[in-house]
Design a protein around this motif. Structure first.
Motif, PDB file in Angstrom:
ATOM      1  N   ARG A  54       7.545 -41.237 -13.617  1.00 59.22           N
ATOM      2  CA  ARG A  54       8.403 -42.252 -13.934  1.00 59.22           C
ATOM      3  C   ARG A  54       8.945 -42.982 -12.426  1.00 59.22           C
ATOM      4  N   GLN A  57       6.474 -45.142 -11.155  1.00 59.20           N
ATOM      5  CA  GLN A  57       6.443 -46.505 -11.984  1.00 59.20           C
ATOM      6  C   GLN A  57       7.688 -47.472 -11.009  1.00 59.20           C
ATOM      7  N   TYR A 201      10.815 -47.802 -19.034  1.00 53.29           N
ATOM      8  CA  TYR A 201       9.952 -46.476 -18.627  1.00 53.29           C
ATOM      9  C   TYR A 201       8.588 -46.375 -19.915  1.00 53.29           C
ATOM     10  N   THR A 205      11.967 -43.151 -21.892  1.00 49.74           N
ATOM     11  CA  THR A 205      13.144 -42.784 -21.374  1.00 49.74           C
ATOM     12  C   THR A 205      14.336 -43.906 -20.965  1.00 49.74           C
ATOM     13  N   ALA A 207      16.572 -45.963 -19.071  1.00 43.80           N
ATOM     14  CA  ALA A 207      16.496 -46.305 -17.687  1.00 43.80           C
ATOM     15  C   ALA A 207      17.757 -46.751 -17.202  1.00 43.80           C
ATOM     16  N   ASP A 215      14.779 -40.187 -10.605  1.00 40.15           N
ATOM     17  CA  ASP A 215      13.196 -40.325 -10.431  1.00 40.15           C
ATOM     18  C   ASP A 215      12.410 -40.731  -9.204  1.00 40.15           C
TER      19      ASP A 215
END
Length: 261
Positions: A54, A57, A201, A205, A207, A215
């Protein structure tokens, strides 16, 4: 290795802490870091692969617009759970300069897994010109630039607008932002980079700002020390060996010296 250490030290001194540039601020030390626990903390901690993915990302969609990671290659992403096909697809989204070709010219091509993460700017001068005169620091080793670096990144990302350690309101010149966790003073030129629901996400999850900060901090910690788990495992083995050796030496000592009594 020496070249890498020099670059790391220069980044830490010049633009420590994810800032695009720091304004001169009134004196005073940075606020004590927030008490945040990561799965990789402690002598037996390990990276949470889902959190690190994550964080990648977040880096890809948010941080990479200004910050590079020149010591991380796309193929390293297999270490955090991405498949080889996924890594190839991720790398192919980027273009890198290669060459020279047979005609002596440089050319652009899709990135390969063996390529390092590209810089968002063609050179440091262009990076500085686009960011108020100071090039954004590379994030490869940012969490190693100061003690408890992952907590520092988390505190910085979530600390915009907070009061100082004594509860006093802080002010900053126009164009800079209050952040009492910034090591170079409480005024930072980087605008708040994250907020709730900034990313969506892939794993579903929620965010929140806190989740995003946690993360991306985990991802940066992994990028700075990808072999941490192996180091800890080796440390445990060494300690167990030393304990076993100590027992053997104690028994040998009793057996040898016992004959003299």
């Amino acid at each position: 290795m020496a070249h890498r250490l020099v670059k790391t030290l220069a980044a830490a001194i010049a633009v420590t802490g994810l800032s695009i540039g720091a304004a001169q601020a009134a004196g005073g030390s940075a606020k004590e870091l927030k008490d945040v626990e990561f799965s990789h903390s402690g002598p037996f901690g390990t990276y949470d692969r889902h959190a690190v993915q994550r964080g990648f990302q977040v880096y890809k969609e948010v941080c990479s617009a200004c910050h590079g990671m020149e010591y991380v290659a796309y193929r390293n992403l297999t270490e955090i759970g991405f498949s080889e096909d996924q890594v190839k697809a991720i790398a192919a989204e980027y273009t890198v300069t290669d060459g020279p070709n047979n005609d002596g010219d440089m050319f652009d091509r899709p990135a390969r897994p063996s390529d390092k993460f590209p810089s968002p700017f063609p050179n440091p001068q262009a990076a500085a010109a686009s960011n108020g005169g100071v090039a954004p620091p590379d994030l490869s080793l940012m969490t190693k630039a100061r003690p408890n670096g992952d907590a520092y990144v988390y505190s910085l990302l979530t600390g915009y607008g907070e009061k100082d350690a004594e509860g006093h309101e802080l002010t900053c010149p126009e164009g800079t932002y209050v952040n009492p966790y910034f090591v170079s003073g409480h005024c930072i030129a980087m605008a708040p980079p994250i907020d709730d629901d900034l990313v969506e996400y892939a794993d579903g999850t929620a965010a929140t700002k806190s989740q995003i900060a946690s993360d991306v901090s985990a991802f940066m910690a992994w990028a700075a020390e990808p072999k941490m788990e192996e180091r800890k495992q080796m440390g445990v083995k060494v300690i167990l060996f030393l304990i076993f050796l100590s027992v053997l030496l104690y028994l040998a000592k009793k057996r040898i010296w016992g004959r003299l009594h």
